[in-house]
Structures are given as structure tokens and as C-alpha cells.
Design an enzyme around this catalytic site. Sequence first.
Site, PDB file in Angstrom:
ATOM      1  N   GLY A  49       0.823  -1.204   0.000  1.00 22.48           N
ATOM      2  CA  GLY A  49       0.000   0.000   0.000  1.00 22.48           C
ATOM      3  C   GLY A  49       0.860   1.258   0.000  1.00 22.48           C
ATOM      4  O   GLY A  49       1.099   1.831  -1.045  1.00 22.48           O
ATOM      5  N   SER A  57       4.717  -5.526  -3.235  1.00 19.06           N
ATOM      6  CA  SER A  57       4.467  -4.102  -3.390  1.00 19.06           C
ATOM      7  C   SER A  57       5.206  -3.312  -2.300  1.00 19.06           C
ATOM      8  O   SER A  57       6.413  -3.446  -2.148  1.00 19.06           O
ATOM      9  CB  SER A  57       2.957  -3.852  -3.378  1.00 19.06           C
ATOM     10  OG  SER A  57       2.635  -2.597  -3.893  1.00 19.06           O
ATOM     11  N   TYR A  58       4.502  -2.475  -1.527  1.00 17.14           N
ATOM     12  CA  TYR A  58       5.164  -1.722  -0.462  1.00 17.14           C
ATOM     13  C   TYR A  58       5.652  -2.640   0.658  1.00 17.14           C
ATOM     14  O   TYR A  58       6.420  -2.208   1.534  1.00 17.14           O
ATOM     15  CB  TYR A  58       4.234  -0.644   0.090  1.00 17.14           C
ATOM     16  CG  TYR A  58       4.960   0.390   0.933  1.00 17.14           C
ATOM     17  CD1 TYR A  58       5.677   1.419   0.335  1.00 17.14           C
ATOM     18  CD2 TYR A  58       4.944   0.324   2.310  1.00 17.14           C
ATOM     19  CE1 TYR A  58       6.360   2.353   1.099  1.00 17.14           C
ATOM     20  CE2 TYR A  58       5.610   1.254   3.092  1.00 17.14           C
ATOM     21  CZ  TYR A  58       6.319   2.273   2.483  1.00 17.14           C
ATOM     22  OH  TYR A  58       7.000   3.184   3.239  1.00 17.14           O
ATOM     23  N   ASP A 111       3.704  -6.321 -15.030  1.00 20.02           N
ATOM     24  CA  ASP A 111       3.383  -5.207 -14.137  1.00 20.02           C
ATOM     25  C   ASP A 111       4.273  -4.027 -14.493  1.00 20.02           C
ATOM     26  O   ASP A 111       5.503  -4.157 -14.503  1.00 20.02           O
ATOM     27  CB  ASP A 111       3.627  -5.629 -12.685  1.00 20.02           C
ATOM     28  CG  ASP A 111       3.540  -4.475 -11.700  1.00 20.02           C
ATOM     29  OD1 ASP A 111       2.800  -3.519 -11.965  1.00 20.02           O
ATOM     30  OD2 ASP A 111       4.216  -4.551 -10.652  1.00 20.02           O
ATOM     31  N   HIS A 170       1.075  -7.460 -11.109  1.00 15.59           N
ATOM     32  CA  HIS A 170       1.592  -7.002  -9.815  1.00 15.59           C
ATOM     33  C   HIS A 170       1.325  -8.013  -8.697  1.00 15.59           C
ATOM     34  O   HIS A 170       2.178  -8.243  -7.846  1.00 15.59           O
ATOM     35  CB  HIS A 170       0.928  -5.659  -9.491  1.00 15.59           C
ATOM     36  CG  HIS A 170       1.505  -4.938  -8.322  1.00 15.59           C
ATOM     37  ND1 HIS A 170       2.778  -4.425  -8.318  1.00 15.59           N
ATOM     38  CD2 HIS A 170       0.973  -4.629  -7.112  1.00 15.59           C
ATOM     39  CE1 HIS A 170       3.014  -3.827  -7.142  1.00 15.59           C
ATOM     40  NE2 HIS A 170       1.926  -3.950  -6.401  1.00 15.59           N
TER      41      HIS A 170
END
Length: 493
Positions: A130, A225-226, A411, A463
Site C-alpha cells: 500500500g 508491493s510496499y 506489471d 503485480h
Amino acid sequence: MEVTTLKSLLLLLLSFHLLAIHTFCNANQINNLRKFIRSQKLNSASHTESWNKEDGAYRPLSSVYIGSQDGLMEADKIDTLPGQPKGVDFNQYAGFVTVDPKNGRALFYYFVESPQNSSTKPLVLWLNGGPGCSSLGFGAMEELGPFRVNSDGKTLYRNEYAWNNVANVIFLESPAGVGFSYSNTSSDYTTGDKKTAEDSYTFLVNWLERFPQYKSRDFYITGESYAGHYVPQLAYTILSNNNSTNQTIINLKGIAIGNAWIDDNTGVKGTYDYYWTHALNSDETNAGINKYCDFVTGNFSSICNKYQDLGDEEVGDLDAYNIYAPFCNQSAPKSGSPGSVKDFDPCSSDYVLSYLNLAEVQTALHAEATEWEACGGHLVQWTDSPPTILPTIQQLMAGGIRLWIYSGDVDSVVSVTTSRYAIKTFKLAIDTAWHPWYTSNEVGGYVEEYQGLTFVTVRGSGHTVPSYQPERALTMIYSFLQGTIPPSSQGNH
């Protein structure tokens, strides 16, 4: 001349996440990354210095809350999830673990044991990014969990490639304010990387008291991701506290991070190079970006920003998280038959949103009745986000734990190119040269093994790798847990 530093990149992104309308969509994990780099001001109260000391010394937390967990494992056991298919043959648990009793801060988890030989299989923690996105909504319900949600938003179907086939898996909603996780103290919703790592560590120590049979089990942290920040930072915190004689020793063996945002400079450069090499940008725009943007110092001039804006515009209206995927079309007729895990439905996030907001589902999960959201939730501000996690990753490699970086290759947001550029900065010797790996007699992706780090691509995946290529993702993670590279021939798996 206006200059924007890459140092502020992640904080600009965070500001957007915490103020934007919280639509539940896959893109919320790093939404509109490039578009908001230059459109928002750096929060002067934030700091972006190196997350941990770079002298290689692990330093334990000064104090860690450990509460009584008597009887809570049994209380957390799920009898059945509403709408689950017949024949569920594994134990499920869900509930809250208090990490700060004074502030009333508690993190929510969902845990699934393996159907076979759960007592001997490793323990895996999954974290979504996020920052501020739910590992329950994304990881468990759309990616690697045992179930997916049907288009009716009320029933579930089995994911035959769920990761609990090979491990016992915890999905943690972190930090407080995300999903069902909460605090009774509003100031806790101003948080950041450091607090997230500390709370996740406190969660783990208390969870292992609640589930003592897992205390000595091989433990791995995975995420995407984050979580390229979350996972290495938590691993570093664990190793730091393992040195403290009065703390629980967590048997950390390795980490795996997918399509992971780990370094601002290589991340932005890799994005625009990915655009061009995948026919999403013109030659002229690519030349302008590489001429006027200084990716070494991280200083962006106004003409650099102009070319980056043009590069974003040229991409057009597509799903940046899988450049070949269709958009969700809610008006399209829905099949009455259960969904198929082999054909990812782009409207899945809408189905999950409906399901997790059903009162009977929240009751079955032992959650507090609330309006569940996939991203953002109650978060107000993100106070710290270092511009690079590379020093932390180097420390983990020096500590000898298994470290994989994997990447879905379609991605464009945190692309395979960004991961390769980041790895290149380490200047590692190659142990096993780049080559294809296989599953079901097809190329599953490519792998290169370095000294201290393994890089794996997953062919045809966006992703969220397990969403788009669940079988390939399972082959990959099984290899990771076994300490071997994915099978290099069609018959060798």
C-alpha cells in the site's frame, strides 16, 4: 528551476493513499505512483533517513509487550466461513492480537493450516503493501489464500493452488487502521515504517504464545508491493531481537518479496524504461527522460518532470498492474457457475468487498462489526518512509537468511526492470546464470541465482503474482521454502 527529489517519492505516494477516496481496487497498493510524484508537497514533518543503522549491528527493541494468550487459540478457531465450499480439510483461525494494551491497539490476523502434515510444514507470514492495504482482502481472498469469492459476493470457491498446500500461512492486517485492525487511540492512526515493523514484531511474539506449537518452526516472511519495505524491516527487527536473551527466538529462515518497491531511484528509472521496452512510450519521450532526469542524485528538473508526465500520458488508459489485462466490467453478465482460479476475474475486488462486509462473515472471523475497507481505512498520516531499503537488504544477506526477489513480468508499476536495476546495485557474483524454469511443461519464468540473493520472474503475471498465475506462484514458493531454485527442466518437478 523547480527541483523535486526522489527522496520524497514514497511520502508523496503515501499522502495520496491516505487522502484519496478508498475505492477497493487492486491498484490501491501503489495507486497512480508517477502521477503524484510532482503533484503533492513533501510533508515537512516527515523524515526519510535510512530506516536502520548501517553499521550492521542488530539492536533489540527496548521493550516488547507480551500478554497472556491462555485459551485464545481455541477461541479464534473458525467453525466455518459463510458460503465456503464442501470438503474443507484444514483448520482456520482468525482474531485480534493486542500489541499495545494502554492505547488499545490490536492487529487482526487470518491463519490457515496446511491440509496435510501441518505439524511439520513451515510457518509463513504474508504482508500486502500500500502502504495501508489489507493482507486479508488481497493476499488471502484474491491471491494465495485457500478461497476466492464468487461473483455473488456471498459464496467462496477453492483455490487449488493455495500456499497452505506447502505451508501454514498467516495473513496480517497491518498497521492498526487497516482492515479490521484498530486502535482506541486516534493518534495511533498517524504511523509509518518504523512503528509498523515494531507492531508486527510484537504481534508475532504474542501470536507464538497463542500458538506455542509453532515457536520452533521454520519461519518465513513474504509479501508484495510496499511490503518491499515491510518484509525486510520486520526481518531486521526479528534478527535484532533474537539477540536479546529475554525475548522469544523466532526461527527466521528467509524472506521473499514480489514486485517490491525497495529503492526510489531505480524504481522510477525502471518504470520509464519498462514503458519504452514494452511499446508504451515513444522513442522521443524515452530519450528526453534519459537525457534530462538525473537518476543518480535523484534530482528532477522541471523539464525532466515534463517528459515523465508525457511518458505517463502516452501509456493511456490501461491496467498498469497488468498491462495486458481487461478492466472490470460489472455490467457484463455473470456466470451462475463458481469462478475459476485459473482465470482471474478483474472484478474480484468488488466481490471481496461485499463478502467481508457481510455481518455473518465478520462474526465468523471473530472481527468487530465495522465497515471493512481494502486500503487506507482509518489511517491519517504516514510519518516515515526511507528512500531505499537496499542497506537493510544487504544486512539481511550478510546475516545469512534466504532472500528472494520475484517479479511478475507484465506489471508496469513495480516492474521486473525496477527489480533488476535494484539488484544490480549490489554488484553480486552470479552463482547460477539466467535460465528458464518450468511448471506443467511450460516456462514458468526465469531465474538467476546470485551470492546471497535469488531473482525469479513469473511469466505472464501482473503485480499480484498469485492472482494471475497461481500454479506458477505455488511452484515458485515451494522451491523457495525448499531452498532450491525452481525446476529447470520440463520433467524435473
